[in-house]
Design a protein around this motif. Structure first.
Motif, PDB file in Angstrom:
ATOM      1  N   LYS A  18       1.743   9.494  -5.689  1.00  0.00           N
ATOM      2  CA  LYS A  18       2.099  10.856  -5.274  1.00  0.00           C
ATOM      3  C   LYS A  18       3.474  11.271  -5.765  1.00  0.00           C
ATOM      4  O   LYS A  18       3.950  12.361  -5.435  1.00  0.00           O
ATOM      5  CB  LYS A  18       2.029  10.972  -3.749  1.00  0.00           C
ATOM      6  N   GLU A  19       4.116  10.381  -6.515  1.00  0.00           N
ATOM      7  CA  GLU A  19       5.452  10.636  -7.053  1.00  0.00           C
ATOM      8  C   GLU A  19       6.457  11.023  -5.967  1.00  0.00           C
ATOM      9  O   GLU A  19       7.232  11.973  -6.115  1.00  0.00           O
ATOM     10  CB  GLU A  19       5.397  11.689  -8.163  1.00  0.00           C
ATOM     11  N   VAL A  20       6.368  10.294  -4.841  1.00  0.00           N
ATOM     12  CA  VAL A  20       7.335  10.480  -3.758  1.00  0.00           C
ATOM     13  C   VAL A  20       8.340   9.328  -3.851  1.00  0.00           C
ATOM     14  O   VAL A  20       7.960   8.166  -3.679  1.00  0.00           O
ATOM     15  CB  VAL A  20       6.644  10.447  -2.370  1.00  0.00           C
ATOM     16  N   PRO A  21       9.614   9.608  -4.138  1.00  0.00           N
ATOM     17  CA  PRO A  21      10.591   8.520  -4.222  1.00  0.00           C
ATOM     18  C   PRO A  21      10.719   7.816  -2.872  1.00  0.00           C
ATOM     19  O   PRO A  21      10.748   8.464  -1.822  1.00  0.00           O
ATOM     20  CB  PRO A  21      11.896   9.239  -4.585  1.00  0.00           C
ATOM     21  N   LEU A  22      10.736   6.483  -2.903  1.00  0.00           N
ATOM     22  CA  LEU A  22      10.763   5.712  -1.667  1.00  0.00           C
ATOM     23  C   LEU A  22      11.772   4.576  -1.784  1.00  0.00           C
ATOM     24  O   LEU A  22      11.646   3.723  -2.666  1.00  0.00           O
ATOM     25  CB  LEU A  22       9.342   5.154  -1.416  1.00  0.00           C
ATOM     26  N   ILE A  44       0.852  -1.203   0.000  1.00  0.00           N
ATOM     27  CA  ILE A  44       0.000   0.000   0.000  1.00  0.00           C
ATOM     28  C   ILE A  44       0.883   1.245   0.000  1.00  0.00           C
ATOM     29  O   ILE A  44       0.669   2.181  -0.772  1.00  0.00           O
ATOM     30  CB  ILE A  44      -0.951  -0.002   1.232  1.00  0.00           C
ATOM     31  N   ALA A  45       1.908   1.245   0.844  1.00  0.00           N
ATOM     32  CA  ALA A  45       2.797   2.419   0.934  1.00  0.00           C
ATOM     33  C   ALA A  45       3.488   2.672  -0.404  1.00  0.00           C
ATOM     34  O   ALA A  45       3.609   3.821  -0.851  1.00  0.00           O
ATOM     35  CB  ALA A  45       3.834   2.189   2.039  1.00  0.00           C
ATOM     36  N   LYS A  46       3.922   1.599  -1.060  1.00  0.00           N
ATOM     37  CA  LYS A  46       4.612   1.766  -2.352  1.00  0.00           C
ATOM     38  C   LYS A  46       3.656   2.330  -3.396  1.00  0.00           C
ATOM     39  O   LYS A  46       4.027   3.171  -4.207  1.00  0.00           O
ATOM     40  CB  LYS A  46       5.151   0.408  -2.823  1.00  0.00           C
ATOM     41  N   GLN A  47       2.403   1.843  -3.366  1.00  0.00           N
ATOM     42  CA  GLN A  47       1.394   2.319  -4.318  1.00  0.00           C
ATOM     43  C   GLN A  47       1.131   3.818  -4.105  1.00  0.00           C
ATOM     44  O   GLN A  47       1.096   4.590  -5.065  1.00  0.00           O
ATOM     45  CB  GLN A  47       0.113   1.489  -4.098  1.00  0.00           C
ATOM     46  N   ASP A  59      13.158  18.496   8.962  1.00  0.00           N
ATOM     47  CA  ASP A  59      12.422  19.730   8.675  1.00  0.00           C
ATOM     48  C   ASP A  59      12.331  19.958   7.156  1.00  0.00           C
ATOM     49  O   ASP A  59      11.299  20.334   6.640  1.00  0.00           O
ATOM     50  CB  ASP A  59      13.191  20.884   9.330  1.00  0.00           C
ATOM     51  N   ARG A  60      13.425  19.699   6.483  1.00  0.00           N
ATOM     52  CA  ARG A  60      13.514  19.914   5.042  1.00  0.00           C
ATOM     53  C   ARG A  60      12.598  18.958   4.266  1.00  0.00           C
ATOM     54  O   ARG A  60      12.072  19.316   3.212  1.00  0.00           O
ATOM     55  CB  ARG A  60      14.988  19.735   4.627  1.00  0.00           C
ATOM     56  N   VAL A  61      12.419  17.730   4.766  1.00  0.00           N
ATOM     57  CA  VAL A  61      11.614  16.754   4.019  1.00  0.00           C
ATOM     58  C   VAL A  61      10.146  16.752   4.457  1.00  0.00           C
ATOM     59  O   VAL A  61       9.361  15.923   4.009  1.00  0.00           O
ATOM     60  CB  VAL A  61      12.165  15.304   4.140  1.00  0.00           C
ATOM     61  N   ARG A  62       9.818  17.694   5.322  1.00  0.00           N
ATOM     62  CA  ARG A  62       8.485  17.771   5.918  1.00  0.00           C
ATOM     63  C   ARG A  62       7.336  17.546   4.904  1.00  0.00           C
ATOM     64  O   ARG A  62       6.486  16.703   5.122  1.00  0.00           O
ATOM     65  CB  ARG A  62       8.386  19.148   6.562  1.00  0.00           C
ATOM     66  N   GLU A  63       7.365  18.294   3.773  1.00  0.00           N
ATOM     67  CA  GLU A  63       6.256  18.226   2.814  1.00  0.00           C
ATOM     68  C   GLU A  63       6.129  16.837   2.202  1.00  0.00           C
ATOM     69  O   GLU A  63       5.037  16.274   2.088  1.00  0.00           O
ATOM     70  CB  GLU A  63       6.431  19.276   1.704  1.00  0.00           C
ATOM     71  N   LYS A  64       7.303  16.286   1.806  1.00  0.00           N
ATOM     72  CA  LYS A  64       7.341  14.961   1.184  1.00  0.00           C
ATOM     73  C   LYS A  64       6.830  13.895   2.168  1.00  0.00           C
ATOM     74  O   LYS A  64       6.034  13.027   1.826  1.00  0.00           O
ATOM     75  CB  LYS A  64       8.807  14.693   0.804  1.00  0.00           C
ATOM     76  N   PHE A  65       7.282  14.015   3.400  1.00  0.00           N
ATOM     77  CA  PHE A  65       6.897  13.060   4.448  1.00  0.00           C
ATOM     78  C   PHE A  65       5.386  13.130   4.700  1.00  0.00           C
ATOM     79  O   PHE A  65       4.692  12.113   4.746  1.00  0.00           O
ATOM     80  CB  PHE A  65       7.704  13.380   5.715  1.00  0.00           C
ATOM     81  N   LEU A  66       4.880  14.365   4.827  1.00  0.00           N
ATOM     82  CA  LEU A  66       3.453  14.557   5.084  1.00  0.00           C
ATOM     83  C   LEU A  66       2.601  14.016   3.947  1.00  0.00           C
ATOM     84  O   LEU A  66       1.616  13.317   4.151  1.00  0.00           O
ATOM     85  CB  LEU A  66       3.153  16.054   5.233  1.00  0.00           C
TER      86      LEU A  66
END
Ligand code: R1P
Length: 275
Positions: A178-182, A170-173, A258-265
């Motif tokens: 959302k085009e967030v590299p993981l 689910i997380a990978k999907q 702090d810098r990755v806040r948006e991506k993480f959220l």
């Protein structure tokens, strides 16, 4: 010494939390160093200070607020720890994982653990997010040492899929949508609080670890003991010792989270309603 955490103590903590909020959480979240920002996105949030919850330890580390929040994320009822406990603060592993027992008593079936971790895999970079596929417990401690309460879980819990495969899918999907590299890799948990030496990092790499930190493993062992399904996400906050020619600091860890806040959220808020 092991603190015996009885079912009565767990219930007392859970009853106190229930007296503060009518929401019955199904998903538990533990936010790692600097990752507490997610707490700002809980709707109908009720906040409870750890100091007011019976038998809860206190947060002593920067970036760990010491607050429990109950509320919803897009209609999904959640309980969230803004700050966790570490063994290096002087707590036994069973005490660092006490909130997981309380979450279970509140009705939590799935747990999302997050942490800030040092990158061991040299293809990683600071700011990357890593799905935890498995862990190596190098703390030398286990939260299940001591008498086993069969009501809480089995004496010898299976750890062959500590980080649930379906939840990882689910997380990978969600990451893809959302085009967030993981990244995906193995987390090695140490006692701390000193950071690792370059020689230790070389050893952990040889052992198959991709990221290193000083938390998470006890929480996950207790969650599995309690029959809770787990998903884990690390924020690679810095490269581990010896990879870059620079010393490590907790300030850098907080800066990166702090810098990755948006991506993480973006990723975590997308995952929660789908769990
Ligand atoms: C070190 O900088 C701290 O950051 C990580 C380590 O475990 C250690 O506590 O914190 P979390 O694992 O709580 O995110």
């Amino acid at each position: 010494m092991t603190t015996i955490l009885t079912q009565g103590m767990i219930q007392e903590a859970a009853d106190y939390i229930r007296s503060k909020s009518g929401v019955a959480p199904k998903i538990g979240l533990i936010l790692g160093s600097g990752l507490g920002v997610l707490a700002d996105h809980i709707e109908e949030a009720v906040s409870i200070a750890y100091k007011d919850i019976p038998y809860f330890p206190q947060s002593t580390v920067e970036g760990h607020a010491g607050e429990l929040l109950i509320g919803t994320v897009q209609g999904t009822p959640v309980v969230l720890m803004k700050g966790r406990f570490h063994m290096y603060e002087g707590y036994g592993p069973e005490l660092t994982a006490f909130p997981v027992r309380v979450m279970k008593a509140l009705g939590v079936a799935k747990l999302l653990v997050t942490n800030a971790a040092g990158g061991i895999n040299t293809s990683y970079k600071p700011g990357d997010l890593m799905l935890i596929s498995d862990h190596i417990n190098m703390t030398g401690r286990n939260p299940l040492v001591g008498p086993n309460d069969a009501e809480q879980g089995p004496r010898f819990p299976d750890m062959s899929e500590a980080y649930n495969r379906k939840l990882r899918e689910i997380a990978k999907q969600v990451a893809k949508e959302k085009e967030v590299p993981l990244q995906e890799g193995v987390y090695v948990g140490l006692l701390g609080p000193s950071y690792e030496t370059p020689a230790e990092i070389r050893m952990f790499r040889t052992l198959g670890a991709d990221a290193v930190g000083m938390s998470t493993v006890s929480e996950v062992i207790v969650a599995r003991h309690a029959g809770i399904e787990v998903l884990g996400i690390s924020c690679i906050s810095n490269m581990a010792a010896g990879i870059l020619d620079q010393p490590l600091s907790h300030e850098e860890v907080i800066e990166t989270t702090d810098r990755v806040r948006e991506k993480f959220l973006n990723l975590v808020l997308g995952i929660i309603p789908k769990l």
